[in-house]
Write a protein that holds these residues in place. Structure first.
Motif, PDB file in Angstrom:
ATOM      1  N   ALA A 229      39.033  24.606  50.278  1.00 27.20           N
ATOM      2  CA  ALA A 229      39.942  23.809  49.479  1.00 27.20           C
ATOM      3  C   ALA A 229      41.316  24.498  49.565  1.00 27.20           C
ATOM      4  CB  ALA A 229      39.400  23.637  48.153  1.00 27.20           C
ATOM      5  N   GLY A 230      41.352  25.683  50.130  1.00 27.50           N
ATOM      6  CA  GLY A 230      42.708  26.376  50.126  1.00 27.50           C
ATOM      7  C   GLY A 230      42.874  27.511  49.470  1.00 27.50           C
ATOM      8  N   ALA A 231      41.873  27.948  48.867  1.00 25.88           N
ATOM      9  CA  ALA A 231      42.004  29.101  47.909  1.00 25.88           C
ATOM     10  C   ALA A 231      41.891  30.328  48.783  1.00 25.88           C
ATOM     11  CB  ALA A 231      41.042  29.048  46.678  1.00 25.88           C
ATOM     12  N   THR A 232      42.479  31.513  48.401  1.00 24.70           N
ATOM     13  CA  THR A 232      42.037  32.797  48.736  1.00 24.70           C
ATOM     14  C   THR A 232      41.141  33.475  47.994  1.00 24.70           C
ATOM     15  OG1 THR A 232      44.158  32.723  50.177  1.00 24.70           O
ATOM     16  CG2 THR A 232      43.070  35.088  49.754  1.00 24.70           C
ATOM     17  N   VAL A 233      40.181  34.114  48.196  1.00 19.82           N
ATOM     18  CA  VAL A 233      39.369  34.689  47.286  1.00 19.82           C
ATOM     19  C   VAL A 233      38.948  36.097  47.693  1.00 19.82           C
ATOM     20  CG1 VAL A 233      37.085  34.353  46.115  1.00 19.82           C
ATOM     21  CG2 VAL A 233      38.132  32.231  47.078  1.00 19.82           C
ATOM     22  N   TYR A 234      39.193  36.989  46.545  1.00 14.74           N
ATOM     23  CA  TYR A 234      38.814  38.269  46.837  1.00 14.74           C
ATOM     24  C   TYR A 234      38.009  38.625  45.677  1.00 14.74           C
ATOM     25  CZ  TYR A 234      42.853  38.690  50.135  1.00 14.74           C
ATOM     26  OH  TYR A 234      43.647  38.210  51.300  1.00 14.74           O
ATOM     27  N   ALA A 235      36.877  39.342  46.190  1.00 16.99           N
ATOM     28  CA  ALA A 235      36.037  39.824  44.817  1.00 16.99           C
ATOM     29  C   ALA A 235      36.670  40.774  44.032  1.00 16.99           C
ATOM     30  CB  ALA A 235      34.916  40.609  45.359  1.00 16.99           C
ATOM     31  N   PRO A 236      36.744  40.497  42.712  1.00 18.55           N
ATOM     32  CA  PRO A 236      37.493  41.331  41.675  1.00 18.55           C
ATOM     33  C   PRO A 236      36.982  42.808  41.819  1.00 18.55           C
ATOM     34  CG  PRO A 236      36.687  39.442  40.856  1.00 18.55           C
ATOM     35  CD  PRO A 236      36.088  39.575  41.968  1.00 18.55           C
ATOM     36  N   GLU A 237      35.981  42.998  42.128  1.00 16.14           N
ATOM     37  CA  GLU A 237      35.341  44.488  42.250  1.00 16.14           C
ATOM     38  C   GLU A 237      35.825  45.237  43.163  1.00 16.14           C
ATOM     39  OE1 GLU A 237      31.598  41.624  41.119  1.00 16.14           O
ATOM     40  OE2 GLU A 237      33.431  41.732  42.359  1.00 16.14           O
ATOM     41  N   LEU A 238      36.214  44.363  44.458  1.00 20.08           N
ATOM     42  CA  LEU A 238      36.864  45.218  45.463  1.00 20.08           C
ATOM     43  C   LEU A 238      38.283  45.154  45.177  1.00 20.08           C
ATOM     44  CD1 LEU A 238      34.991  43.035  48.311  1.00 20.08           C
ATOM     45  CD2 LEU A 238      34.862  45.583  47.793  1.00 20.08           C
ATOM     46  N   VAL A 239      38.888  44.252  44.703  1.00 16.08           N
ATOM     47  CA  VAL A 239      40.414  44.532  44.646  1.00 16.08           C
ATOM     48  C   VAL A 239      40.757  45.437  43.643  1.00 16.08           C
ATOM     49  CG1 VAL A 239      42.464  43.390  43.477  1.00 16.08           C
ATOM     50  CG2 VAL A 239      40.763  41.910  44.767  1.00 16.08           C
ATOM     51  N   GLN A 240      40.012  45.837  42.348  1.00 17.74           N
ATOM     52  CA  GLN A 240      40.107  46.814  41.338  1.00 17.74           C
ATOM     53  C   GLN A 240      40.079  48.203  42.461  1.00 17.74           C
ATOM     54  OE1 GLN A 240      37.204  46.569  38.339  1.00 17.74           O
ATOM     55  NE2 GLN A 240      38.100  48.299  37.282  1.00 17.74           N
ATOM     56  N   ASN A 241      38.880  48.312  43.355  1.00 21.69           N
ATOM     57  CA  ASN A 241      38.849  49.732  43.825  1.00 21.69           C
ATOM     58  C   ASN A 241      39.879  49.694  44.755  1.00 21.69           C
ATOM     59  OD1 ASN A 241      36.297  50.432  42.879  1.00 21.69           O
ATOM     60  ND2 ASN A 241      35.116  49.423  44.410  1.00 21.69           N
ATOM     61  N   MET A 242      40.592  48.741  45.317  1.00 25.52           N
ATOM     62  CA  MET A 242      41.893  49.124  46.148  1.00 25.52           C
ATOM     63  C   MET A 242      42.939  49.419  45.378  1.00 25.52           C
ATOM     64  SD  MET A 242      40.132  48.454  48.690  1.00 25.52           S
ATOM     65  CE  MET A 242      38.510  48.514  48.456  1.00 25.52           C
ATOM     66  N   VAL A 243      43.039  48.774  44.046  1.00 25.73           N
ATOM     67  CA  VAL A 243      44.279  48.915  43.304  1.00 25.73           C
ATOM     68  C   VAL A 243      44.247  50.673  42.886  1.00 25.73           C
ATOM     69  CG1 VAL A 243      45.436  48.715  41.491  1.00 25.73           C
ATOM     70  CG2 VAL A 243      44.677  46.438  42.729  1.00 25.73           C
ATOM     71  N   THR A 244      42.777  50.946  42.584  1.00 26.92           N
ATOM     72  CA  THR A 244      42.670  52.300  41.886  1.00 26.92           C
ATOM     73  C   THR A 244      42.016  53.221  43.110  1.00 26.92           C
ATOM     74  OG1 THR A 244      40.718  51.644  41.237  1.00 26.92           O
ATOM     75  CG2 THR A 244      42.557  51.486  39.517  1.00 26.92           C
ATOM     76  N   ALA A 245      42.671  53.042  44.483  1.00 28.25           N
ATOM     77  CA  ALA A 245      41.751  53.736  45.500  1.00 28.25           C
ATOM     78  C   ALA A 245      41.865  55.240  45.231  1.00 28.25           C
ATOM     79  CB  ALA A 245      42.494  53.489  46.694  1.00 28.25           C
ATOM     80  N   SER A 246      42.803  55.786  44.391  1.00 29.73           N
ATOM     81  CA  SER A 246      42.873  57.567  44.230  1.00 29.73           C
ATOM     82  C   SER A 246      41.700  57.771  43.369  1.00 29.73           C
ATOM     83  CB  SER A 246      44.150  57.679  43.987  1.00 29.73           C
ATOM     84  OG  SER A 246      44.541  57.163  42.684  1.00 29.73           O
ATOM     85  N   THR A 247      41.222  56.751  42.582  1.00 32.91           N
ATOM     86  CA  THR A 247      40.352  57.084  41.476  1.00 32.91           C
ATOM     87  C   THR A 247      38.971  57.051  41.882  1.00 32.91           C
ATOM     88  OG1 THR A 247      39.997  54.715  40.676  1.00 32.91           O
ATOM     89  CG2 THR A 247      41.711  56.126  39.691  1.00 32.91           C
ATOM     90  N   ASN A 248      37.916  57.542  41.293  1.00 33.35           N
ATOM     91  CA  ASN A 248      36.580  57.675  41.730  1.00 33.35           C
ATOM     92  C   ASN A 248      35.980  56.244  41.984  1.00 33.35           C
ATOM     93  OD1 ASN A 248      33.961  58.498  42.341  1.00 33.35           O
ATOM     94  ND2 ASN A 248      33.966  59.723  40.714  1.00 33.35           N
ATOM     95  N   PRO A 249      35.389  56.009  43.223  1.00 34.45           N
ATOM     96  CA  PRO A 249      34.888  54.604  43.354  1.00 34.45           C
ATOM     97  C   PRO A 249      33.527  54.711  43.121  1.00 34.45           C
ATOM     98  CG  PRO A 249      34.910  55.446  45.676  1.00 34.45           C
ATOM     99  CD  PRO A 249      35.704  56.635  44.513  1.00 34.45           C
ATOM    100  N   LEU A 250      32.819  56.006  42.785  1.00 36.72           N
ATOM    101  CA  LEU A 250      31.342  56.019  42.719  1.00 36.72           C
ATOM    102  C   LEU A 250      30.868  55.531  41.313  1.00 36.72           C
ATOM    103  CD1 LEU A 250      30.801  59.342  44.593  1.00 36.72           C
ATOM    104  CD2 LEU A 250      30.744  56.960  45.547  1.00 36.72           C
ATOM    105  N   SER A 251      29.732  54.954  41.183  1.00 44.90           N
ATOM    106  CA  SER A 251      29.373  54.593  39.860  1.00 44.90           C
ATOM    107  C   SER A 251      28.534  55.937  39.300  1.00 44.90           C
ATOM    108  CB  SER A 251      27.899  53.630  40.168  1.00 44.90           C
ATOM    109  OG  SER A 251      26.978  54.155  40.740  1.00 44.90           O
ATOM    110  N   GLU A 252      28.274  55.590  38.123  1.00 51.76           N
ATOM    111  CA  GLU A 252      27.865  56.724  37.355  1.00 51.76           C
ATOM    112  C   GLU A 252      26.502  57.405  38.010  1.00 51.76           C
ATOM    113  OE1 GLU A 252      26.339  57.963  32.748  1.00 51.76           O
ATOM    114  OE2 GLU A 252      27.529  56.117  33.176  1.00 51.76           O
TER     115      GLU A 252
END
Length: 201
Positions: free
Chosen positions: A120-143
């Motif tokens: 329908a014309g939207a661009t969809v990026y998974a929020p979890e992935l975007v968050q990881n990209m924005v904070t790429a310098s932070t630890n991406p690993l789960s507990e």
């Protein structure tokens, strides 16, 4: 009707996902492939409305195929399905003009809903992935992944880590694989060294 092409190198997942998507009233799966080269050959001929591509595939990655689709000016929209939260992958996907960058382990109904939004014309990026990209310098690993990495850093074997954390050896191997993918490394030593450099350990 949305004409969809699916490329995923795990043949069982490829077949299962194709069957599930094909059950939708407004989606028809016009073809599948388990490597990037075959995917591009088919997509360039079929010109589907949408190509759902895994990143890591033999012969050519999903991002390589996305680049080819963009370069050939095909009408095909691209959705990248990934387990990889690496900023380099995400940046390249955006550069290739992908319409979706979604998690592979999301529920199928969520994928279907996002496919409809994209068509329908939207661009969809998974929020979890975007968050990881924005904070790429932070630890991406789960507990839990950090628990496994700490045990590996102490020199424990897969079996020893499993006993320490009350997990099966297979689960530990899965965690290690996820750690390597997220950090873009090939083995435990590289993962531990990267974590130490970033002061996560």
């Amino acid at each position: 009707m949305i004409r969809l092409f699916l490329a995923e190198d795990q043949s069982l997942l490829n077949t299962a996902l194709a069957q599930l998507l094909d059950l939708e009233d407004d989606i028809t799966v016009v073809g599948t492939a388990t490597d990037g080269q075959a995917a591009w050959a088919a997509i360039s001929q079929l010109k589907p409305d949408l190509a759902v591509l895994d990143i890591e595939m033999p012969k050519a990655t999903g991002l390589d195929v996305a680049d080819l689709i963009q370069g050939a000016h095909l009408p095909t929209k691209v959705v990248i399905l990934t387990t990889f939260a690496q900023s380099a992958y995400f940046q390249r996907a955006v550069k290739a003009g992908v319409a979706g960058y979604l998690l592979k382990d999301a529920p199928t109904d969520e994928l279907v809903a996002n496919i409809r939004r994209i068509m329908a014309g939207a661009t969809v990026y998974a929020p979890e992935l975007v968050q990881n990209m924005v904070t790429a310098s932070t630890n991406p690993l789960s507990e839990r992944e950090m628990d496994v990495l700490k045990a590996a850093a102490n020199g424990q074997s897969t079996k020893e880590i499993a006993q320490t954390l009350f997990l099966s050896a297979g689960t530990v191997r899965n965690y290690l694989s996820a750690i390597f993918s997220k950090l873009g490394v090939a083995n435990r030593m590289e993962a531990v060294n990267l974590a130490k450099r970033n002061k996560w350990l």
